[in-house]
Design an enzyme around this catalytic site. Sequence first.
Site, PDB file in Angstrom:
ATOM      1  N   GLU A 280     -31.443   3.344  49.737  1.00 24.34           N
ATOM      2  CA  GLU A 280     -31.509   3.757  49.234  1.00 24.34           C
ATOM      3  C   GLU A 280     -33.542   3.123  48.266  1.00 24.34           C
ATOM      4  O   GLU A 280     -33.627   1.958  48.102  1.00 24.34           O
ATOM      5  CB  GLU A 280     -30.492   3.702  47.639  1.00 24.34           C
ATOM      6  CG  GLU A 280     -29.737   4.985  47.661  1.00 24.34           C
ATOM      7  CD  GLU A 280     -28.386   4.517  46.720  1.00 24.34           C
ATOM      8  OE1 GLU A 280     -29.221   4.159  45.473  1.00 24.34           O
ATOM      9  OE2 GLU A 280     -27.564   5.038  47.006  1.00 24.34           O
TER      10      GLU A 280
ATOM     11  N   GLU B 163     -22.657  -0.312  46.825  1.00 22.62           N
ATOM     12  CA  GLU B 163     -22.994  -0.643  45.660  1.00 22.62           C
ATOM     13  C   GLU B 163     -22.060  -1.832  45.090  1.00 22.62           C
ATOM     14  O   GLU B 163     -21.421  -1.003  44.088  1.00 22.62           O
ATOM     15  CB  GLU B 163     -24.009   0.341  44.397  1.00 22.62           C
ATOM     16  CG  GLU B 163     -25.272   0.139  45.500  1.00 22.62           C
ATOM     17  CD  GLU B 163     -26.454   0.733  44.357  1.00 22.62           C
ATOM     18  OE1 GLU B 163     -25.926   0.754  43.374  1.00 22.62           O
ATOM     19  OE2 GLU B 163     -27.373   0.375  44.688  1.00 22.62           O
TER      20      GLU B 163
ATOM     21  N   ASN C 121     -29.881  -0.742  48.843  1.00 24.24           N
ATOM     22  CA  ASN C 121     -30.594   0.318  48.421  1.00 24.24           C
ATOM     23  C   ASN C 121     -31.624  -0.575  47.364  1.00 24.24           C
ATOM     24  O   ASN C 121     -31.392  -2.199  46.802  1.00 24.24           O
ATOM     25  CB  ASN C 121     -29.216   0.544  47.276  1.00 24.24           C
ATOM     26  CG  ASN C 121     -28.897   1.720  48.151  1.00 24.24           C
ATOM     27  OD1 ASN C 121     -29.158   1.891  49.288  1.00 24.24           O
ATOM     28  ND2 ASN C 121     -27.780   2.057  47.329  1.00 24.24           N
TER      29      ASN C 121
HETATM   30  C1  FCB Z   1     -27.906   3.245  42.385  1.00 23.15           C
HETATM   31  C2  FCB Z   1     -26.997   4.024  42.796  1.00 23.15           C
HETATM   32  C3  FCB Z   1     -27.053   6.330  43.201  1.00 23.15           C
HETATM   33  C4  FCB Z   1     -28.074   5.993  42.497  1.00 23.15           C
HETATM   34  C5  FCB Z   1     -29.259   5.429  42.141  1.00 23.15           C
HETATM   35  C6  FCB Z   1     -30.643   5.006  40.813  1.00 23.15           C
HETATM   36  O1  FCB Z   1     -27.429   2.602  42.158  1.00 23.15           O
HETATM   37  O2  FCB Z   1     -26.331   3.721  44.480  1.00 23.15           O
HETATM   38  O3  FCB Z   1     -25.637   6.305  42.924  1.00 23.15           O
HETATM   39  O4  FCB Z   1     -27.284   6.248  40.853  1.00 23.15           O
HETATM   40  O5  FCB Z   1     -28.847   3.747  41.745  1.00 23.15           O
END
Ligand code: FCB
Length: 462
Positions: free
Chosen positions: A364, A183, A310
């Site tokens: 994620e 990210e 993510n």
């Molecule tokens: C993302 C991050 C991870 C976590 C989630 C909730 O942005 O990569 O580390 O904090 O959000």
Amino acid sequence: MHANDATSAADTATLQTLIQSLPADFQWGSATSAAQIEGAAREDGKGESIWDRFCAQPGRIKDGSNIDVACDHYHRYPEDIQRMEWLGLEAYRFSFSWPRVRPQGRGAWNEAGFAFYDRLIDELLAAGIKPNATLYHWDLPQALDDSIGGLLSRDVAPLFAEYAAEVARRFGDRLATIATLNEPWCSATLGYETAQFAPGHTNRAEAYQVSHHLLMMHGAAMQAMRAVGSKAQLGIVLNHTPSFPADPLNEDDRRAARIDDGTNVRWYMDPVFRGQYPADIVEHLGADAPRIHEGDLALIQQPLDFLGINFYTRSVLNGRQQFVTPPGELGFTDMGWEIYPQALTQHLLRITREYTPPPIVITENGMANADRIVDGRVPDAARIAYLRGHLEALAQAVALGADVRGYFYWSLLDNFEWNSGYEKRFGLFHVDYATQERLAKDSAHWYRHLIEGFKAARSSAG
Ligand code: FCB
């Protein structure tokens, strides 16, 4: 068996959808990151990271906490791997801490730090779980911030490439995948424009200069890892929060959504896949656009083996480019993020259409929930609903042509949620921070049964 009996009608239907749509070798996983779980902040020679420093500054972290101990995973990783085995995970995504393995960010390597990851990887493999590593999940060595200005300096890219090559040389034959960055939008925008994340600056020009250096880090690391002949699949992990106009018929709202999409999605996808920054955003930034040298974009545009996405929620914007509270028909998470799984389907199809990416992995997805222990259980029905909704949305995208190979629930454990501290709980396992006791939430039981059902269908088909 808990009340969240995964054989209920709804879950049988979900499982059937997944079995029908997803490839048989689809990987089921869960994700964490070093700074959020390891603790052992000053142990075995680890150097300070910008998050250690940020936590020490009053007012930065909502609950005033720090990452000295976190989930104490540095010491408890064997029992955490047992939990992954119990879940039936096929893959686990974790990150290396750069200051743990190279405390100054340059110069001497820290063998004790490498030894931790060596043990972790071997024990994961012994448990039949594929290790998926990330090199940069936001914990820059503080020494680099002090000596060269950290991510504000172009010189960070070759240093990161040295670190990437060293990890690939040592572990490239045992890691299934290595992602360069997690990210970069968060590192740049939240770290340098809104000050929510380390190092806490408030300067948009800096944020975009940093985004460019992060992308150079990515490109330089990809080249360096290929050069050492790493067998691991190599890629990058981007956070995508699809942007919607508050009123789809209002031209100003639509423009605001396009700009938001440009800064969040296209600003990273275009250079990585097309070797250029989006022209409308360069224009929008004006004097805050980054300074680029000849050859930088060619460095950034490296062939990837996979793209990690993510996905958590969407954004809704009005003409003043302000984020408005969305309708939230399915509700909001404890972070205040709207639950909107259909955006995942649409977004995966859009990325597939516009960029022809390599295989995609959902690296994620998950939700924070105000979890409580009730009679020895954590009844997190909202998280089960979130999981079900997003897995079905993912299956739909695959059925319609998106090439998605795996899913990692964020997160394995409740952990340090950055500037929110420990108050936001994302885990499949509840963590009692006073005792470090872990307890499988109802969602963990649900996920376990889902994985078990998927595997059973796979083996009876094969
Ligand atoms: C993302 C991050 C991870 C976590 C989630 C909730 O942005 O990569 O580390 O904090 O959000």
